[in-house]
Design a protein around this motif. Sequence first.
Motif, PDB file in Angstrom:
ATOM      1  N   GLU A   2       0.830  -1.205   0.000  1.00  0.00           N
ATOM      2  CA  GLU A   2       0.000   0.000   0.000  1.00  0.00           C
ATOM      3  C   GLU A   2       0.867   1.258   0.000  1.00  0.00           C
ATOM      4  N   TYR A   3       0.402   2.276  -0.657  1.00  0.00           N
ATOM      5  CA  TYR A   3       1.103   3.552  -0.590  1.00  0.00           C
ATOM      6  C   TYR A   3       0.250   4.574   0.111  1.00  0.00           C
ATOM      7  N   SER A   5      -1.969   7.289   0.807  1.00  0.00           N
ATOM      8  CA  SER A   5      -2.938   7.866  -0.092  1.00  0.00           C
ATOM      9  C   SER A   5      -2.645   9.342  -0.254  1.00  0.00           C
ATOM     10  N   SER A   6      -2.327   9.712  -1.470  1.00  0.00           N
ATOM     11  CA  SER A   6      -1.936  11.081  -1.738  1.00  0.00           C
ATOM     12  C   SER A   6      -3.051  11.778  -2.495  1.00  0.00           C
ATOM     13  N   GLU A   7      -3.330  13.013  -2.139  1.00  0.00           N
ATOM     14  CA  GLU A   7      -4.362  13.746  -2.838  1.00  0.00           C
ATOM     15  C   GLU A   7      -3.744  14.406  -4.063  1.00  0.00           C
ATOM     16  N   LEU A   8      -4.513  14.465  -5.137  1.00  0.00           N
ATOM     17  CA  LEU A   8      -4.013  15.021  -6.388  1.00  0.00           C
ATOM     18  C   LEU A   8      -4.612  16.411  -6.595  1.00  0.00           C
ATOM     19  N   ARG A  10      -4.713  19.600  -9.254  1.00  0.00           N
ATOM     20  CA  ARG A  10      -4.342  20.050 -10.602  1.00  0.00           C
ATOM     21  C   ARG A  10      -4.419  21.566 -10.630  1.00  0.00           C
ATOM     22  N   LYS A  87       0.247  15.525  -4.288  1.00  0.00           N
ATOM     23  CA  LYS A  87       0.810  15.392  -5.633  1.00  0.00           C
ATOM     24  C   LYS A  87       0.205  16.468  -6.513  1.00  0.00           C
ATOM     25  N   ILE A  89      -0.328  18.239 -10.427  1.00  0.00           N
ATOM     26  CA  ILE A  89      -0.204  18.260 -11.887  1.00  0.00           C
ATOM     27  C   ILE A  89      -0.319  19.724 -12.292  1.00  0.00           C
TER      28      ILE A  89
END
Lengths: 419, 300
Positions: A2-3, A5-8, A10, A87, A89
Amino acid sequence: MEYKSSELLRFTTAGSVDDGKSTLIGRLLYDSKSIYQDQYDAIKTASEKRGEENVNLALLTDGLKSEREQGITIDVAYRYFSTPKRKFIIADTPGHIQYTRNMVTGASTANVALIIVDARNGVVEQTKRHAIIASLLQIPHLVVCINKMDLVDYSQEIYDQVHDDFESFAAKLDINDVTFIPISALVGDNVVNRSKKTTWYEGPTLIYYLENVHISSDHNFIDVRFPVQSVIRPYNDDFHDYRGYAGRVAGGVLKKGDEVMLLPSGFTSKISKIQGPDGEQEEAFPPQSVTILIEDDIDISRGDMIVRPNNSATVAQDIDLMICWFSSDKSLQLRGKYAVLHTTQEVRCIVKEIKYRLDINTLHRDMENKEINMNEIARITIRTTKPLFVDAYRKNRITGSVIIIDEATNNTVAAGMII
Amino acid sequence: MSYHINHLKELESESIFILREVAAKFENPVLMFSGGKDSILMVHLAYKAFYPAKIPFPLLHVDTGHNFPETIKYRDDLVEKLGLKLIVGSVEEGIKNGLVTEEKGFNAMRNGLQTAILLDELEKGKFDAALGGARRDEEKARAKERFFSHRDEFGQWDPKNQRPELWNLFNNKHQFGEHFRVFPISNWTELDVWQYLAVEQVELPSLYFSHKRKVFKRDGTLLADCEYINKRPEEEVFEEVVRCRTIGDMTCTGVWKSDAATIEDIIKEVSTTRMTERGGRTDDKRSETSMEDRKKHGYF
Ligand SMILES: Nc1nc2c(ncn2[C@@H]2O[C@H](COP(=O)(O)OP(=O)(O)OP(=O)(O)O)[C@@H](O)[C@H]2O)c(=O)[nH]1
Ligand SMILES: [Mg+2]
């Protein structure tokens, strides 16, 4: 395995040409230590070749030959980085008016827009155009980065002036969350590191803001909308009667056993199974891609939509839109015919009415001069050949958006937001 | 409300959506398969997108004839396991029948020749969409790519004049003879790919894990010693513990000194490294805009 949990998140840049968008992205990546050694070496060599004194951080995103020749951004560059918190983008978009369509491209999927303003020039027409576009696209958060503070002696007065100008313009727009930050992208003030030269500024640095802004999800979890992409039929013995409807949930939460209604037929049935990427799942919500199976044998195909019986999308052929027009060779034609893409549907339309053209500077609704040329924003009504299943864009970005295509050239000539 | 999926699941969902759009909107799509981890990821995602039906398009491998043998074996096993159709475009054949001419000299590579073979195969198969595993974080020209990228009748990319691409609405309209390149994993980073492959326990070619290999050094990069590369007399061959970070043609894929023997080790290595994965690709180093130039002419 498991990693965490990272929120993305943009985000996109916006603002007039040369105000420092690409330099800011370069600075953000550099100061947050997100640049690789070989990337840095490459832009250092390129900067030296160009005879520049310092390493030009804008070259991290301005990667095309013609961009480097002209010293401007032409098309969106996407960049990725992460901090322990999130994270990201990034879409670094062009400020040049000729490439507004590329700015809209980068902004259409953003949660946050950074509007960069050169402190010396203040709010100019292109700043306003981009702010209007950000508001039409309903980007939930705007950050006005008042840049090049190093060139105005970090003057609070100048900062306040730009701040007030923008605020009074934005008051007339549909924007609810605006933050202002004085920065220097070139030197790095208040980007990742807090500046010692803006002691009068007490707000967050840009990175702090990006890591902490509350993105109370962009998705609509209330109104069930499932545009069918395709029908999955395995044609083999193990799955003989299998018929699944593939799609990405555009709104609401679908649960096994739920009663659903199909558009356009109006038939109702129950969800018998939800197949996800990892096997069967009990429920599905945005932005998951799943395959839905239903109890009854109903004819369903691409372009149809699954909703709930008591909460349907609007079935409409006359559709009111705010559009941003992209075509450089042709203006919008009243009574003109175009192709329209909406969710997984493709139809044709006729432009029934041009209601008004929006004056970018004054926000005046011009009902006299209704010639819609490149980069103009207008309100129009179209009539489609077949009904679409729509929501207002402010309610659902997926079921509320369309693109318009010129069938003679196959070019995408407008982005439309359903009112 | 606690409906939330993590970033890997979000990327997975985006890619599946795009793969399904391609299957639904194009008449004759094909998946370009290089044998590298990104292609492997693409096949894995396609498997999920259409399950329990079969992946509805063939794989196309442009074989330079200079591939690592491990790559070919992996490819054949995968195709067999999933019951897919494989099309092989051969650079070797292309050279024999005069479609392309072999480069000469010390840095000779067949990487550039792949483009002509690829375009030839796309034309022969009448493919209107070629799915690729390129990612925007790989390289600065790739950072400019759309998900649906239009190619004219010569297979060329015009980066100055790309179509706008809004929301999830993909305009795939094209004239006869033109085609699209579609990049479903555009938004994945190298680290995302590894983390996902680890979570999904996808089997990978052994080249990605550290192993002993005969290598030599050229322009600061380690290259695998093989019969396809002309070595200079001073280029000495030695043994080193290495792994590949990308897998391409043997003549241009650098290998890295690394002890990473498991996928967890790789993830650790990738998250702390100071070099991009293409840092070892000599094909990218030929000029400042080498990738852009190749892409304009129709490269992957
Ligand atoms: N002094 C000073 N110069 C800056 C700053 N930020 C950017 N510049 C300079 O402004 C010029 C334009 O910067 P870019 O980052 O390319 O501007 P941009 O907004 O990305 O331009 P387009 O993408 O073409 O719209 C460059 O010469 C930068 O070095 C700053 O904070 N201070
Ligand atoms: Mg720029």
